[in-house]
Scaffold this motif. Structure first.
Motif, PDB file in Angstrom:
ATOM      1  N   CYS A  61      -6.919  -1.383   1.112  1.00 19.64           N
ATOM      2  CA  CYS A  61      -5.860  -1.875   1.991  1.00 19.64           C
ATOM      3  C   CYS A  61      -6.475  -2.691   3.130  1.00 19.64           C
ATOM      4  O   CYS A  61      -7.504  -2.323   3.689  1.00 19.64           O
ATOM      5  CB  CYS A  61      -5.099  -0.674   2.534  1.00 19.64           C
ATOM      6  SG  CYS A  61      -3.732  -1.095   3.592  1.00 19.64           S
ATOM      7  N   CYS A 111      -4.760   1.686   8.317  1.00 25.46           N
ATOM      8  CA  CYS A 111      -4.280   2.468   7.180  1.00 25.46           C
ATOM      9  C   CYS A 111      -5.015   3.802   7.110  1.00 25.46           C
ATOM     10  O   CYS A 111      -6.236   3.842   7.209  1.00 25.46           O
ATOM     11  CB  CYS A 111      -4.499   1.685   5.896  1.00 25.46           C
ATOM     12  SG  CYS A 111      -3.954   2.590   4.436  1.00 25.46           S
ATOM     13  N   CYS A 171       0.556   3.154   3.677  1.00 24.89           N
ATOM     14  CA  CYS A 171       1.036   2.658   4.973  1.00 24.89           C
ATOM     15  C   CYS A 171       2.106   1.570   4.840  1.00 24.89           C
ATOM     16  O   CYS A 171       2.598   1.071   5.849  1.00 24.89           O
ATOM     17  CB  CYS A 171      -0.133   2.132   5.801  1.00 24.89           C
ATOM     18  SG  CYS A 171      -0.826   0.598   5.161  1.00 24.89           S
ATOM     19  N   CYS A 192       0.864  -1.176   0.000  1.00 23.49           N
ATOM     20  CA  CYS A 192       0.000   0.000   0.000  1.00 23.49           C
ATOM     21  C   CYS A 192       0.902   1.228   0.000  1.00 23.49           C
ATOM     22  O   CYS A 192       1.847   1.300   0.788  1.00 23.49           O
ATOM     23  CB  CYS A 192      -0.881  -0.015   1.242  1.00 23.49           C
ATOM     24  SG  CYS A 192      -1.770   1.520   1.530  1.00 23.49           S
TER      25      CYS A 192
END
Ligand SMILES: [Zn+2]
Length: 258
Positions: free
Chosen positions: A146, A151, A135, A132
């Motif tokens: 995600c 996140c 994060c 991602c």
């Protein structure tokens, strides 16, 4: 001091950072101007559960471990902040380790060492990873969002980047520097291969690529980050790596051996 303060202090002292999940009920959260951030204060009603046996706790624990190992929590992780042309200091592995112990700051250097671990022929999922972009949590391309509960962009669509994500060991006559990260785009330059090309290689071709580098003397530009979170206390990031010119090695190594 109240007794609950003393109890809480004693409890906290036994905890290992990044190894413990705490579930805390009834805690006062307020802005602490001294720390310039939010702070939690315990009182007589506060209940602290260490490593609660819940799904959320186990997910949080895995996330913390994953992020710590990936180095995403390390500040100063930007590899691009120093051009390799301006790096001139040559170190042996043990000199790099010594310097890392002496200085809390990140520093740069050149090593002439052998690649002693390069897992190009393990499963592709261990060589190339999708993360991602918000994060750094590991995800797969087909995910809609995600999977990290924490996140910051979980409710937005998945924004991910796929790239080489290798941990490489370097050794010379003084020792081994374990688990240096070799990532995109440096990995593409080093291996002479894009992510797309790599995924279409056969097992034999990947093994052949590995042996082109393994146990060869390389010239490696590294950024060293003293990292108390890493098991070795030191984190190496490869900024550039290529097979070394034997004449250049001889010149530098003779100076280092003296
Ligand atoms: Zn994320």
């Amino acid at each position: 001091t109240h007794s609950w303060d003393r109890e809480a202090i004693q409890l906290v002292q036994t905890l290992i950072p990044r190894e413990t999940v705490l579930f805390i009920a009834d805690v006062k959260i307020s802005f602490d101007s001294f720390r310039n951030g939010m702070a939690a204060t315990v009182n007589s009603k506060t209940i602290i559960t260490v490593n609660p046996d819940t799904r959320e706790a186990s997910m949080l624990f895995s996330y913390a471990r994953e992020v710590a190992e990936s180095g995403a929590l390390d500040q100063d992780e930007k590899a691009e902040d120093m051009s390799v042309d301006s790096i001139t200091d040559v170190f042996t592995v043990s000199q790099l380790k010594e310097k890392a112990q002496e200085s809390p700051e990140a520093f740069f250097g050149i090593m002439y060492s052998f690649i002693s671990k390069l897992d190009l022929d393990s499963s592709v999922s261990k060589v190339i990873r999708t993360r991602c972009s918000r994060c750094k949590f590991q995800v797969t391309d087909d995910m809609q969002s995600c999977t990290n509960q924490l996140c910051p962009g979980r409710d937005q669509g998945l924004s991910a980047t796929t790239g080489f994500d290798l941990l490489v060991d370097f050794s010379d006559h003084t020792g081994t520097l374990h688990a240096c990260s070799l990532r995109s785009p440096v990995a593409e330059h080093t291996l002479g291969c894009t992510v797309k090309e790599f995924t279409s290689l056969t097992d034999e071709e990947r093994t052949a690529m590995k042996w082109k580098f393994l146990l060869e003397r390389c010239k490696i530009y590294v950024k060293i980050l003293p990292s108390p979170k890493a098991r070795t206390g030191i984190r190496g990031m490869v900024l550039a790596c290529s097979l070394a010119d034997p004449g250049e090695v001889k010149q530098h190594m003779s100076a280092l051996v003296q």
